[in-house]
Design a protein around this motif. Structure first.
Motif, PDB file in Angstrom:
ATOM      1  N   ALA A 103       0.749  -1.383   0.393  1.00  0.00           N
ATOM      2  CA  ALA A 103      -0.157   0.341  -0.171  1.00  0.00           C
ATOM      3  C   ALA A 103       0.795   1.344   0.317  1.00  0.00           C
ATOM      4  O   ALA A 103       0.501   2.064  -1.023  1.00  0.00           O
ATOM      5  N   SER A 104       1.857   1.338   0.744  1.00  0.00           N
ATOM      6  CA  SER A 104       3.200   2.477   1.253  1.00  0.00           C
ATOM      7  C   SER A 104       3.555   2.856   0.089  1.00  0.00           C
ATOM      8  O   SER A 104       4.198   3.662  -0.650  1.00  0.00           O
ATOM      9  N   SER A 105       3.797   1.529  -0.370  1.00  0.00           N
ATOM     10  CA  SER A 105       5.000   2.002  -1.349  1.00  0.00           C
ATOM     11  C   SER A 105       5.097   1.862  -2.939  1.00  0.00           C
ATOM     12  O   SER A 105       5.630   2.015  -3.942  1.00  0.00           O
ATOM     13  N   TRP A 106       3.712   0.672  -3.666  1.00  0.00           N
ATOM     14  CA  TRP A 106       3.408   1.319  -4.641  1.00  0.00           C
ATOM     15  C   TRP A 106       1.999   2.011  -4.892  1.00  0.00           C
ATOM     16  O   TRP A 106       1.436   2.785  -5.471  1.00  0.00           O
ATOM     17  N   LEU A 107       0.813   1.364  -3.999  1.00  0.00           N
ATOM     18  CA  LEU A 107      -0.450   1.894  -4.510  1.00  0.00           C
ATOM     19  C   LEU A 107      -0.622   3.152  -3.943  1.00  0.00           C
ATOM     20  O   LEU A 107      -2.000   3.728  -4.815  1.00  0.00           O
ATOM     21  N   ALA A 108      -0.298   3.282  -2.948  1.00  0.00           N
ATOM     22  CA  ALA A 108      -0.475   4.891  -2.879  1.00  0.00           C
ATOM     23  C   ALA A 108      -0.383   5.717  -3.712  1.00  0.00           C
ATOM     24  O   ALA A 108      -0.678   6.713  -4.169  1.00  0.00           O
ATOM     25  N   ARG A 109       1.170   5.340  -4.400  1.00  0.00           N
ATOM     26  CA  ARG A 109       1.609   6.551  -5.252  1.00  0.00           C
ATOM     27  C   ARG A 109       0.879   6.448  -7.111  1.00  0.00           C
ATOM     28  O   ARG A 109       1.231   7.139  -7.372  1.00  0.00           O
ATOM     29  N   ASN A 110       0.636   5.236  -6.566  1.00  0.00           N
ATOM     30  CA  ASN A 110       0.073   4.741  -7.804  1.00  0.00           C
ATOM     31  C   ASN A 110      -1.932   4.921  -8.696  1.00  0.00           C
ATOM     32  O   ASN A 110      -2.145   5.245  -8.895  1.00  0.00           O
ATOM     33  N   LEU A 111      -2.210   4.931  -7.763  1.00  0.00           N
ATOM     34  CA  LEU A 111      -3.842   5.083  -7.333  1.00  0.00           C
ATOM     35  C   LEU A 111      -4.041   6.158  -8.151  1.00  0.00           C
ATOM     36  O   LEU A 111      -5.516   6.044  -8.620  1.00  0.00           O
ATOM     37  N   GLY A 112      -3.960   7.531  -8.371  1.00  0.00           N
ATOM     38  CA  GLY A 112      -4.872   8.429  -8.741  1.00  0.00           C
ATOM     39  C   GLY A 112      -5.247   8.091 -10.060  1.00  0.00           C
ATOM     40  O   GLY A 112      -5.937   8.960 -10.446  1.00  0.00           O
ATOM     41  N   ALA A 113      -3.998   7.390 -10.510  1.00  0.00           N
ATOM     42  CA  ALA A 113      -3.966   7.419 -11.836  1.00  0.00           C
ATOM     43  C   ALA A 113      -5.031   6.001 -12.403  1.00  0.00           C
ATOM     44  O   ALA A 113      -6.404   6.542 -13.109  1.00  0.00           O
ATOM     45  N   PHE A 114      -5.533   5.043 -12.092  1.00  0.00           N
ATOM     46  CA  PHE A 114      -6.218   5.090 -11.964  1.00  0.00           C
ATOM     47  C   PHE A 114      -7.901   5.292 -11.445  1.00  0.00           C
ATOM     48  O   PHE A 114      -8.911   4.810 -11.882  1.00  0.00           O
ATOM     49  N   GLN A 115      -8.094   5.991 -10.355  1.00  0.00           N
ATOM     50  CA  GLN A 115      -8.832   7.213 -10.268  1.00  0.00           C
ATOM     51  C   GLN A 115      -9.669   8.385 -10.750  1.00  0.00           C
ATOM     52  O   GLN A 115     -10.844   8.287 -11.410  1.00  0.00           O
TER      53      GLN A 115
END
Length: 301
Positions: free
Chosen positions: A104-116
């Motif tokens: 979550a902290s190392s990948w998902l939180a940094r990339n989730l904006g693109a999905f949203q």
């Protein structure tokens, strides 16, 4: 040729009674009288040609035939409900993703904006946990977990297989004149020396693992915490290389050796088989299975 179907009200009454183990509770759920539930179940038994419940004073239990039918009927009603909800909402609403802290902290939180940005009508809620999710009881849509990928009843999509290796701060390495050979690590504090990743890497490096047994150290429970401690100069951490590419690139951490190891476990996206076509799950799956290899591939390179 169309299949002959029993009366759906009778099937609904049977499914609810089987799930609750009670005609009374089924009647409460369905807004019917107990007598009406009993009548519908009797009607289904006549169609089937065999009893589905053993009726005892103040108690009903499923017969062998009832035990075979009940899970299938429950799954069928679940699919119908999800298809109806999907038809009404599409890829909208809230998507709950259960994931471990480090991913979550190392990948998902940094990339989730693109999905949203691609799905502005879909809000994402993260549930950070190490425990295994019971999809039947918890309000979770998908999970990201580490393991073998074999979980009964779940679809599992491979995201990546982490290679791990020791990492530390440049300042800590300089405190002993640099880390030049694997044995130099034994001159420094080791974070979470009981982590089995250390044993795997020591073995690959030709070091005796009994040197770890005498070490004391805190178990922080997540690579994210260990990485923070390592960047602060408190010790050497064993970390997944692809998840800490930014920290390596900007010099907050260094990887003293090219040698990496892995334990055969991977990161997976998982969800129940019956929910594979729910629009919000399909949208997140399609994005994640493209985004993770693309970004982590660049990190490895």
């Amino acid at each position: 040729m169309a299949h002959a179907l029993p009366p759906l009200p009778a099937v609904r009454a049977f499914e609810a009674a089987a799930r609750h183990g009670s005609f009374t509770k089924a009647a409460e759920e369905l807004g019917m009288t107990q007598a009406a539930v009993s009548y519908q179940i009797k009607l289904l038994e006549e169609r089937v040609g065999a009893p589905l419940f053993l009726r005892k004073p103040r108690q009903v239990t499923l017969t062998e035939l009832g035990q075979r039918l009940a899970p299938t009927f429950t799954e069928a009603f679940t699919l119908i409900g999800e298809a109806y909800a999907a038809a009404r909402s599409g890829a909208e609403g809230v998507l709950c993703v259960s994931t471990i802290l480090t991913f979550a902290s190392s990948w998902l939180a940094r990339n989730l904006g693109a999905f949203q940005m691609q799905h502005p009508a879909l809000a994402v809620r993260l549930d950070i946990s190490m425990r295994l999710i019971d999809f039947a009881r918890e309000d979770v849509d998908v999970a990201i977990r580490s393991g073998s990928g074999r979980w009964p009843g779940l679809v599992a999509h491979l995201l990546f297989t982490p290679d791990f290796t020791p990492m530390l701060s440049p300042k800590l390495a300089a405190s002993i004149g640099g880390v030049k050979v694997p044995a130099d690590l034994l001159r420094l504090p080791i974070l979470d020396p009981q982590d089995h990743w250390w044993r795997e890497w020591f073995t690959a490096a030709g070091l005796a693992t009994d040197a770890l047994a005498t070490r004391t150290g805190s178990s922080m429970g997540a690579q994210a915490y260990e990485a923070s401690a390592a960047m602060a100069g408190h010790g050497v951490a064993i970390l997944a290389r692809t998840l800490f590419a930014d920290e390596l690139a900007d010099g907050r951490l260094i990887q003293p050796f090219d040698l990496v190891a892995n334990d055969g476990n991977s990161y997976w996206l998982v969800y129940p088989e019956a929910r594979r076509n729910v629009p919000k799950i399909r949208a997140f799956r399609d994005w994640l299975l493209t985004a993770v290899p693309a970004s982590l591939g660049k990190a490895s390179a």
